[in-house]
Write a protein that holds these residues in place. Structure first.
Motif, PDB file in Angstrom:
ATOM      1  N   SER A 173     -14.898  -1.372  -1.273  1.00  0.00           N
ATOM      2  CA  SER A 173     -14.045  -0.715  -2.262  1.00  0.00           C
ATOM      3  C   SER A 173     -14.861   0.280  -3.073  1.00  0.00           C
ATOM      4  O   SER A 173     -16.058   0.098  -3.311  1.00  0.00           O
ATOM      5  CB  SER A 173     -13.393  -1.749  -3.192  1.00  0.00           C
ATOM      6  OG  SER A 173     -14.361  -2.387  -4.015  1.00  0.00           O
ATOM      7  N   GLY A 198      -4.461  -4.666   5.698  1.00  0.00           N
ATOM      8  CA  GLY A 198      -5.179  -3.723   4.861  1.00  0.00           C
ATOM      9  C   GLY A 198      -6.095  -2.879   5.731  1.00  0.00           C
ATOM     10  O   GLY A 198      -5.903  -2.751   6.939  1.00  0.00           O
ATOM     11  N   ASP A 200       0.815  -1.217   0.000  1.00  0.00           N
ATOM     12  CA  ASP A 200       0.000   0.000   0.000  1.00  0.00           C
ATOM     13  C   ASP A 200       0.855   1.276   0.000  1.00  0.00           C
ATOM     14  O   ASP A 200       0.651   2.182   0.827  1.00  0.00           O
ATOM     15  CB  ASP A 200      -0.952   0.005   1.200  1.00  0.00           C
ATOM     16  CG  ASP A 200      -2.118  -0.960   1.021  1.00  0.00           C
ATOM     17  OD1 ASP A 200      -2.204  -1.611  -0.031  1.00  0.00           O
ATOM     18  OD2 ASP A 200      -2.949  -1.059   1.951  1.00  0.00           O
ATOM     19  N   SER A 254      -3.816  -3.550  -1.112  1.00  0.00           N
ATOM     20  CA  SER A 254      -4.898  -4.209  -0.370  1.00  0.00           C
ATOM     21  C   SER A 254      -6.275  -3.899  -0.938  1.00  0.00           C
ATOM     22  O   SER A 254      -7.172  -4.747  -0.894  1.00  0.00           O
ATOM     23  CB  SER A 254      -4.840  -3.813   1.108  1.00  0.00           C
ATOM     24  OG  SER A 254      -5.127  -2.435   1.278  1.00  0.00           O
ATOM     25  N   HIS A 255      -6.473  -2.667  -1.448  1.00  0.00           N
ATOM     26  CA  HIS A 255      -7.755  -2.292  -2.047  1.00  0.00           C
ATOM     27  C   HIS A 255      -7.593  -0.947  -2.739  1.00  0.00           C
ATOM     28  O   HIS A 255      -6.515  -0.346  -2.713  1.00  0.00           O
ATOM     29  CB  HIS A 255      -8.869  -2.261  -1.004  1.00  0.00           C
ATOM     30  CG  HIS A 255      -8.729  -1.195   0.036  1.00  0.00           C
ATOM     31  ND1 HIS A 255      -7.675  -1.147   0.927  1.00  0.00           N
ATOM     32  CD2 HIS A 255      -9.508  -0.121   0.343  1.00  0.00           C
ATOM     33  CE1 HIS A 255      -7.824  -0.115   1.730  1.00  0.00           C
ATOM     34  NE2 HIS A 255      -8.924   0.530   1.398  1.00  0.00           N
ATOM     35  N   ASN A 256      -8.671  -0.466  -3.349  1.00  0.00           N
ATOM     36  CA  ASN A 256      -8.534   0.650  -4.281  1.00  0.00           C
ATOM     37  C   ASN A 256      -8.782   2.025  -3.690  1.00  0.00           C
ATOM     38  O   ASN A 256      -8.799   3.014  -4.437  1.00  0.00           O
ATOM     39  CB  ASN A 256      -9.448   0.437  -5.497  1.00  0.00           C
ATOM     40  CG  ASN A 256     -10.930   0.573  -5.162  1.00  0.00           C
ATOM     41  OD1 ASN A 256     -11.327   0.768  -4.015  1.00  0.00           O
ATOM     42  ND2 ASN A 256     -11.772   0.435  -6.184  1.00  0.00           N
ATOM     43  N   HIS A 296     -14.302  -4.743   4.911  1.00  0.00           N
ATOM     44  CA  HIS A 296     -14.181  -3.384   4.384  1.00  0.00           C
ATOM     45  C   HIS A 296     -15.084  -3.238   3.166  1.00  0.00           C
ATOM     46  O   HIS A 296     -16.164  -3.845   3.109  1.00  0.00           O
ATOM     47  CB  HIS A 296     -12.705  -3.106   4.061  1.00  0.00           C
ATOM     48  CG  HIS A 296     -12.355  -1.658   4.010  1.00  0.00           C
ATOM     49  ND1 HIS A 296     -12.537  -0.816   5.070  1.00  0.00           N
ATOM     50  CD2 HIS A 296     -11.824  -0.888   3.009  1.00  0.00           C
ATOM     51  CE1 HIS A 296     -12.141   0.406   4.747  1.00  0.00           C
ATOM     52  NE2 HIS A 296     -11.705   0.389   3.499  1.00  0.00           N
ATOM     53  N   TRP A 341     -11.268  -6.342  -1.814  1.00  0.00           N
ATOM     54  CA  TRP A 341     -10.370  -5.803  -0.782  1.00  0.00           C
ATOM     55  C   TRP A 341      -9.869  -6.959   0.083  1.00  0.00           C
ATOM     56  O   TRP A 341     -10.462  -8.041   0.117  1.00  0.00           O
ATOM     57  CB  TRP A 341     -11.139  -4.799   0.085  1.00  0.00           C
ATOM     58  CG  TRP A 341     -12.387  -5.401   0.672  1.00  0.00           C
ATOM     59  CD1 TRP A 341     -12.546  -5.990   1.891  1.00  0.00           C
ATOM     60  CD2 TRP A 341     -13.657  -5.517   0.015  1.00  0.00           C
ATOM     61  NE1 TRP A 341     -13.827  -6.460   2.054  1.00  0.00           N
ATOM     62  CE2 TRP A 341     -14.538  -6.177   0.912  1.00  0.00           C
ATOM     63  CE3 TRP A 341     -14.147  -5.129  -1.241  1.00  0.00           C
ATOM     64  CZ2 TRP A 341     -15.871  -6.457   0.596  1.00  0.00           C
ATOM     65  CZ3 TRP A 341     -15.472  -5.409  -1.556  1.00  0.00           C
ATOM     66  CH2 TRP A 341     -16.317  -6.055  -0.644  1.00  0.00           C
TER      67      TRP A 341
END
Length: 316
Positions: A177, A205, A83, A116-118, A175, A189
């Motif tokens: 995204s 994340g 990240d 980990s995610h957007n 979570h 995610w």
């Protein structure tokens, strides 16, 4: 609206009406806690000559906090970024409170970048492009890199791939995204377990507290270091579906059965209402309340490294 991806418990993000209440109505009405956008942060100058040489196979792992959720993870002769968000600000005019631990141009050669995610505070495309390493992330992530020339490996939860002698596992998180107006939960995610022959490192994340920590600990016993978020939790009525508070992070650490707790996701960007320096204070208070031993707890300075000694060879 049908969502492509959901959490393990079937949940998705807040509806827009709830987001409006938090972002607009409560702010206008003065119901949100006010705190300064900056705070003093410990930062050390890293030894770039040391970072240029990752630990050799069997020598354990070196973990360097770059700020927020950004880490340089080095083991088995491999250097990974997780990240990396290393510019002066993120979209939304949110400026850094503290410079990155290592500027992008001074990083060692990177073999892979793990995303980990957007969300913009975890996926910064200019940083990733400048690093220029292959990308590993969740399902659907390739769309963001189609014009970069970077290779992308997409993983489902519990999927894995190899980077040299290191295995990277993508694991669940609680979570969601979103990066634009019409792409809610269209990309997956998660967190990462980075595994060498003798060392396991877990990066959560972005995540709320959830039952999945126990399952991650069961599938990957003996995690040597858990990199866990402790900030961006206030107001809790809104944030608890997506971020942990410090007390929940300690519970996650215990659920995982990890050997060490390394704090992250605090002090760098003012994303929520708590004071930037409040999370480590609450973390310390909760650690003492539970009478946990002091040695496993690490709240690093930005730019500081911790070397995790190798344990017994991993099986399987």
């Amino acid at each position: 609206m049908a969502l492509r991806f959901k959490n393990l418990d079937g949940s998705g993000p807040h509806p827009m009406s709830t987001v409006f209440q938090w972002a607009v109505a409560d702010k206008v009405a003065g119901r949100r806690r006010k705190s300064a956008a900056t705070c003093a942060m410990r930062r050390v100058e890293p030894d770039l000559a040391v970072l240029a040489v990752p630990p050799a196979p069997g020598e354990g792992a070196r973990l360097t906090w770059l700020g927020h959720a950004s880490w340089l993870v080095q083991l088995e002769g491999v250097s990974l970024l997780i990240d990396p968000v290393l510019r002066d600000s993120i979209p939304g005019f949110i400026r850094r409170n503290v410079p990155p631990g290592v500027p992008t141009g001074q990083l060692p050669p990177i073999q892979a970048t793990l995303v980990s995610h957007n969300h913009y505070d975890h996926l910064d495309l200019p940083t990733v492009r400048q690093v220029g390493a292959p990308v590993i992330g969740g399902l659907g992530l390739t769309r963001y890199f189609q014009r970069t020339g970077l290779s992308v490996t997409e993983l489902d939860w519990w999927g894995s791939t190899r980077v040299g002698a290191v295995t990277v596992h993508f694991v669940p998180a609680q979570h969601w995204s979103r990066r634009g107006l019409a792409d809610v939960n269209e990309t997956l995610w998660g967190g990462f377990v980075v595994e060498g022959t003798h060392t396991r490192v877990y990066h959560s994340g972005d995540t709320a507290y959830f039952e999945g920590f126990r399952e991650i600990g069961r599938r990957f016993p003996g995690i040597d270091a858990a990199l866990l978020p402790i900030g961006a939790y206030d107001p809790e009525w809104f944030m608890e579906k997506q971020h942990m508070n410090p007390e929940q992070a300690v519970q996650a650490y215990e659920d995982l059965g990890a050997r060490r707790f390394l704090a992250m996701h605090w002090g760098t960007f003012k994303l929520t209402d708590e004071p930037l320096d409040e999370p480590p204070q609450r973390l310390d208070a909760e650690w003492k309340r539970r009478a946990l031993p002091v040695e496993p707890l690490h709240v690093l300075a930005v730019g500081e490294s911790l070397t995790v000694a190798p344990g017994a060879p991993r099986q399987g």
